[in-house]
Write a protein that holds these residues in place. Structure first.
Motif, PDB file in Angstrom:
ATOM      1  N   HIS A   1       0.828  -1.203   0.000  1.00  0.00           N
ATOM      2  CA  HIS A   1       0.000   0.000   0.000  1.00  0.00           C
ATOM      3  C   HIS A   1       0.867   1.259   0.000  1.00  0.00           C
ATOM      4  O   HIS A   1       2.034   1.245   0.403  1.00  0.00           O
TER       5      HIS A   1
ATOM      6  N   THR B   1       0.883   6.397   4.344  1.00  0.00           N
ATOM      7  CA  THR B   1      -0.176   6.937   5.200  1.00  0.00           C
ATOM      8  C   THR B   1       0.449   8.019   6.075  1.00  0.00           C
ATOM      9  O   THR B   1       1.672   8.193   6.092  1.00  0.00           O
TER      10      THR B   1
ATOM     11  N   THR C   1       3.208   6.303   8.277  1.00  0.00           N
ATOM     12  CA  THR C   1       4.210   5.394   7.726  1.00  0.00           C
ATOM     13  C   THR C   1       5.604   5.734   8.257  1.00  0.00           C
ATOM     14  O   THR C   1       6.038   6.883   8.195  1.00  0.00           O
TER      15      THR C   1
ATOM     16  N   LEU D   1      -7.177   3.816   9.093  1.00  0.00           N
ATOM     17  CA  LEU D   1      -5.962   4.457   8.592  1.00  0.00           C
ATOM     18  C   LEU D   1      -6.032   4.529   7.071  1.00  0.00           C
ATOM     19  O   LEU D   1      -6.081   3.505   6.393  1.00  0.00           O
ATOM     20  N   HIS D   2      -6.005   5.750   6.541  1.00  0.00           N
ATOM     21  CA  HIS D   2      -6.160   5.967   5.109  1.00  0.00           C
ATOM     22  C   HIS D   2      -4.866   6.466   4.485  1.00  0.00           C
ATOM     23  O   HIS D   2      -3.935   6.893   5.188  1.00  0.00           O
ATOM     24  N   LEU D   3      -4.800   6.437   3.172  1.00  0.00           N
ATOM     25  CA  LEU D   3      -3.641   6.949   2.462  1.00  0.00           C
ATOM     26  C   LEU D   3      -3.517   8.457   2.658  1.00  0.00           C
ATOM     27  O   LEU D   3      -4.511   9.174   2.738  1.00  0.00           O
ATOM     28  N   SER D   4      -2.279   8.922   2.706  1.00  0.00           N
ATOM     29  CA  SER D   4      -2.015  10.354   2.671  1.00  0.00           C
ATOM     30  C   SER D   4      -2.127  10.842   1.226  1.00  0.00           C
ATOM     31  O   SER D   4      -2.307  10.043   0.291  1.00  0.00           O
TER      32      SER D   4
ATOM     33  N   GLY E   1       0.423   9.159  -0.633  1.00  0.00           N
ATOM     34  CA  GLY E   1       0.060   7.765  -0.842  1.00  0.00           C
ATOM     35  C   GLY E   1      -0.921   7.586  -1.984  1.00  0.00           C
ATOM     36  O   GLY E   1      -0.823   6.625  -2.756  1.00  0.00           O
TER      37      GLY E   1
ATOM     38  N   ARG F   1      -6.105   1.205   3.768  1.00  0.00           N
ATOM     39  CA  ARG F   1      -4.945   1.707   3.023  1.00  0.00           C
ATOM     40  C   ARG F   1      -4.591   0.816   1.845  1.00  0.00           C
ATOM     41  O   ARG F   1      -4.103   1.307   0.817  1.00  0.00           O
TER      42      ARG F   1
END
Length: 209
Positions: free
Chosen positions: A12, A15, A18, A29-32, A35, A61
């Motif tokens: 993935h 985030t 990370t 927790l989601h992607l930045s 990301g 993620r």
């Protein structure tokens, strides 16, 4: 001649935590922003491959990283629990800096086959789970190209197994965010690791449409 089955293992994207926290299986927790850009770039690098199926760890993620590839290939994302992150048990959500000061951290780094996270999963169990999952997926898509979105430690463990490398050495394998590692499986032969931690070059040459 039996055509090989290609399994592409994609970590993935980044985030907000990370490299600083051990998020494990904690939800939410989601992607930045970075990301999300990495997920788009990974999908672009897979362009031209005849992807038969897209699988993802159920965690947000991983599914968010898989979404651009699913959109480009027209294949739905199928959640696969076998691709989940290692269950870090009581260490879930802990800061890496604090964990690194624990004496158990040396076992994690140098003798992981003997370590089990408190109230969580062991590295050996994680590797067995991941290998069994990939065996099932390649059997279901024999001769095809399958993209699997997962997490750093499970991917490292799968690559180590394919290389015939002892689990105690798997920490030497680097798996960066949104990187692609590729294992080729052919009936009656040992698996072949075609690339590890690929982060930039196009991958269309792995298989003709």
């Amino acid at each position: 001649m039996t055509e090989s089955t290609l399994i592409l293992l994609v970590r993935h994207g980044e985030t907000p935590t990370t490299g600083t926290v051990l998020p494990g299986r904690a939800p939410g927790l989601h992607l930045s922003e970075r990301g999300r850009a990495q997920a788009d770039a990974a999908a672009g690098r897979l362009a031209g491959l005849p992807v038969e199926a897209v699988y993802s760890s159920p965690l947000e993620r991983a599914r968010e990283t898989a979404a651009p590839t699913a959109a480009r290939t027209g294949r739905p994302v199928t959640e696969e629990a076998g691709l989940l992150e290692c269950d870090f048990g009581d260490w879930t959500g802990a800061a890496l800096a604090g964990l690194a000061a624990l004496p158990e951290w040396q076992t994690v780094q140098h003798n992981p086959s003997a370590f089990r996270f408190p109230n969580g999963e062991g590295f050996s169990g994680m590797q067995a789970r991941m290998v069994a999952t990939l065996d099932d997926l390649r059997a279901a898509h024999r001769g095809g190209v399958v993209v699997c979105f997962s997490h750093a430690d499970p991917i490292k463990a799968a690559v180590a197994h394919a290389l015939g490398t002892h689990l105690d050495l798997f920490q030497r394998i680097m798996i960066s965010p949104a990187s692609v590692s590729v294992i080729s499986y052919t009936d009656g032969q040992a698996p072949a690791v075609l690339t590890v931690n690929s982060t930039s070059e196009p991958l269309s040459g792995l298989r003709s449409p």
